[in-house]
Design an enzyme around this catalytic site. Structure first.
Site, PDB file in Angstrom:
ATOM      1  CD  GLU A 104      19.113  60.830  21.164  1.00  0.00           C
ATOM      2  OE1 GLU A 104      19.386  61.499  20.148  1.00  0.00           O
ATOM      3  OE2 GLU A 104      19.527  61.100  22.304  1.00  0.00           O
ATOM      4  CG  ASP A 128      19.839  64.129  13.100  1.00  0.00           C
ATOM      5  OD1 ASP A 128      19.604  64.829  12.103  1.00  0.00           O
ATOM      6  OD2 ASP A 128      20.045  64.606  14.235  1.00  0.00           O
TER       7      ASP A 128
END
Ligand code: F6P
Length: 347
Positions: A104, A128
């Protein structure tokens, strides 16, 4: 003039990064005749001009290896006035495009750079699994396997001692690893960041389970799980070098409370970085190889500002800014996990 591209791995490492680097290099050189430079330690290497030349020979024998031959770091040019240094390195080295393999934070920085005219293509990587627009991120499948193996092992020892076992897995903003390993490992409750938990409720679910003849329980806890407001104090975490909270240890806060509520001996296992290390499972090697090939193709087509993505069975693309948004676990999967949290059919 030969096209020269750069590749980097940024953020937390994950199993399968080397498979992606290998595929980028083999496709870029073998199919398109590009030259490839590898930036060392993520954006740090771009800012410092720290590079190595990557050839077909230098990526031999790395497909099955964990970690990243380029090294990685959380360095972010936007947090340290480094954008000018990035531009200078690109100009000095004659870089025509860069492929960033990251999560991210990496995609967020890449999106900003792309908006400022830097030719960037992204490859999704994070155990994740929480990037948007892709059904898979490199490293997730391996992390789920590691966590599932651990849960299997904890099951047998929990059973021997009539204990409640808390297994803490990674998952900062989304509970993908917790949910998948919890379903695969037969967890009796799963705590994820998407759903603030109430220990009173969890204790009654576990109590009901024990009333139906079970003498042990397994609870999987994502590191980013948070208590519902007013139920117990929210954990406090020290900052990491980027200034983000360094998560880890919520299971230790939960254990004494759940032990007091249930009366059962409760033990904690925090899996931590073991989920990121070691050889990638086959699924990660395959997706990383497909992403690496697709990213080199995208560079050749001039499809900048995008991240390659797995969409169903096919490789597609998503805008970098879109990709950087957190993708929560789907409600329907949480519902599947919940089916097994307690005995529903009474005799
Ligand atoms: O983003 C992936 C991740 O594994 C998170 O789940 C975790 O909080 C973080 O990396 C930890 O990274 P590190 O300990 O390397 O800073």
């Amino acid at each position: 003039m030969t096209t020269r591209i750069g590749v980097l791995t940024a953020g937390g490492d994950a199993a399968g990064l080397n498979a992606a680097i290998r595929a980028v290099v083999r496709t870029a050189i073998g199919v398109h005749g590009f030259e490839v430079l590898g930036f060392r330690r993520g954006w740090r290497g771009v800012m410092d001009g720290d590079v190595i030349e990557l050839t077909s020979a230098s990526v031999q024998g790395i497909l099955h290896r964990g970690g990243t031959i380029l090294g990685s770091s959380g360095a972010d040019p936007y947090r340290e006035q480094g954008v000018e240094r990035v531009r200078r390195t690109f100009a000095d080295l004659g870089i025509d495009a860069v492929i960033t393999i990251g999560g991210e934070g990496t995609m967020g920085a890449a999106a900003q750079m792309s908006a400022e005219g830097v030719p960037v293509v992204g490859i999704p990587k994070t155990i994740d699994n929480d990037l948007s627009g892709t059904d898979a991120c490199i490293g997730f499948a391996t992390a789920v396997q590691v966590a599932t193996d651990a849960i299997d092992r904890l099951h047998t020892t929990a059973e021997s001692h009539d204990r409640l076992m808390l297994v803490e897995v990674m998952g900062r903003s989304a509970g993908w690893i917790a949910l998948f390993s919890g379903i695969a490992g037969g967890a009796d409750t799963i705590l994820i960041p998407e759903r603030p938990f109430d220990l009173d409720e969890i204790a009654s679910v576990l109590r009901r389970r024990h009333l139906t003849g079970h003498s042990f329980s397994i609870v999987v806890v994502a590191e980013g799980a948070m208590p519902a407001e007013g139920t117990m104090p929210a954990p406090e975490y020290p900052p990491d070098p980027r200034g983000d909270p360094r998560l880890g240890g919520i299971a230790y806060e939960i254990a004494p409370r759940i032990e007091a509520l249930t009366g059962w001996e409760t033990r904690v296992t925090v899996l931590g970085h073991v989920q990121r290390g070691g050889s990638p499972v086959a699924a990660d090697r395959i997706v990383a190889t497909r992403f690496g090939e697709a990213a080199s193709e995208l560079v050749a087509e001039g499809g900048f500002g995008q991240m390659v993505a797995l969409q169903g069975d096919r490789i597609g693309q998503v805008r970098l800014a879109e990709a950087a948004k957190v993708r929560p676990v789907p409600e329907e999967l949480v519902a599947v996990a919940e089916l097994f949290f307690e005995e529903r059919r009474r005799p």
